[in-house]
Design an enzyme around this catalytic site. Structure first.
Site, PDB file in Angstrom:
ATOM      1  N   GLN A 174       0.795  -1.469   0.091  1.00 32.04           N
ATOM      2  CA  GLN A 174      -0.011  -0.106   0.097  1.00 32.04           C
ATOM      3  C   GLN A 174       0.961   1.192   0.008  1.00 32.04           C
ATOM      4  O   GLN A 174       1.952   1.105   0.425  1.00 32.04           O
ATOM      5  CB  GLN A 174      -0.907   0.059   1.390  1.00 32.04           C
ATOM      6  CG  GLN A 174       0.081  -0.166   2.490  1.00 32.04           C
ATOM      7  CD  GLN A 174      -1.109  -0.364   3.802  1.00 32.04           C
ATOM      8  OE1 GLN A 174      -0.536  -0.852   4.761  1.00 32.04           O
ATOM      9  NE2 GLN A 174      -2.293  -0.128   3.793  1.00 32.04           N
ATOM     10  N   GLU A 217      -7.828   4.854   6.480  1.00 28.50           N
ATOM     11  CA  GLU A 217      -7.521   3.918   7.650  1.00 28.50           C
ATOM     12  C   GLU A 217      -6.921   4.927   8.968  1.00 28.50           C
ATOM     13  O   GLU A 217      -6.197   5.859   8.413  1.00 28.50           O
ATOM     14  CB  GLU A 217      -6.574   2.971   7.417  1.00 28.50           C
ATOM     15  CG  GLU A 217      -6.185   2.179   8.503  1.00 28.50           C
ATOM     16  CD  GLU A 217      -5.121   1.087   8.164  1.00 28.50           C
ATOM     17  OE1 GLU A 217      -4.613   0.327   8.967  1.00 28.50           O
ATOM     18  OE2 GLU A 217      -4.537   1.244   7.039  1.00 28.50           O
TER      19      GLU A 217
END
Length: 242
Positions: A103, A183
């Site tokens: 990521q 997140e």
């Protein structure tokens, strides 16, 4: 609740020269696979929430053999609710039902009492790696993760400031999901208003939600993020304080 992942390297970070990127240090943990351990609160503002994403909000494409994911967004100015606030928009492969994530994105950390922004990449379970390039609220970013076999190239570009960082790493990932995510490793979000992901693509095609799951983040204090519907590869994630 996961341990805090970001902290200022020294108490004197606020005295850094104007324009210098704040130094953030990491623990051995990192932005991590999705967990949904919180109770999903009733929606006090009307409507029906999406699937409880725990510390994730956004869209996840499920399946197998994913080879690329990409999207753009504009980094919002945030209002810190507490020094525990920490979150990041990112794109990646894996992490939804798997124990690895490949990521890249931009983290916002409120541990000083005011927001500090820094781009990063991570090959979880390795720790995140942070870039020194300056990041400001209002900067527009493009990010991608591309895979060929077991080789992953993670790229992030600040279209406003005019810089790009990329890295290629080898890893035997499961490639079982591709995602566009907000997140919070601490489960505490600053008030970011709305983040709009645009030009979302999976395996080179505009993402329409096929085999997709929309997630809303939640925590035990009642704050949640609300993920909107996809349209032409774009969707919003909005901060909600119930």
């Amino acid at each position: 609740m996961r341990a805090r992942l970001l902290a200022f390297a020294a108490a004197g970070a606020a005295t850094l020269l104007a324009g210098a990127a704040p130094a953030l240090a990491t623990t051995s943990a990192g932005f991590a696979p999705q967990h949904a351990s919180h109770t999903h609160h009733a929606n006090a503002v009307g409507g029906t929430f999406n699937q409880d994403g725990g510390n994730w909000s956004g869209w996840v494409s499920t399946g197998s053999g994913f080879s690329s994911v990409s999207a753009s967004w504009t980094e919002p100015a945030v209002t810190c609710n507490s020094s525990n606030d920490l979150y990041a928009p990112w794109v990646g492969i894996d992490g939804y039902g798997s124990q690895s994530v490949e990521q890249t994105g931009v983290a916002t950390d409120c541990s000083s009492g005011s927001p500090n922004y820094q781009a990063w990449y991570e090959m979880y379970p390795d720790s995140p790696v942070y870039y020194d390039n300056p990041v400001q609220a209002g900067d527009n970013f493009s990010a991608s993760v591309q895979r060929s076999g077991t080789s992953y190239t993670l790229t992030i570009t600040d279209n406003t400031a005019g810089w790009t960082q990329h890295v290629t790493k080898s890893y035997n990932g499961q490639n079982a999901s591709a995602e566009f995510i907000l997140e919070s490793p601490t489960g505490a979000y600053p008030n970011f208003g709305t983040v709009t992901f645009t030009d979302a693509k999976v395996d080179g095609a505009t993402y329409t939600g096929q085999n997709g799951v929309a997630l809303d983040a939640s925590n035990n204090s009642g704050s949640e993020d609300r993920t909107g519907a996809l349209s032409g590869g774009s969707f919003d994630v909005s901060y909600v304080q119930e």
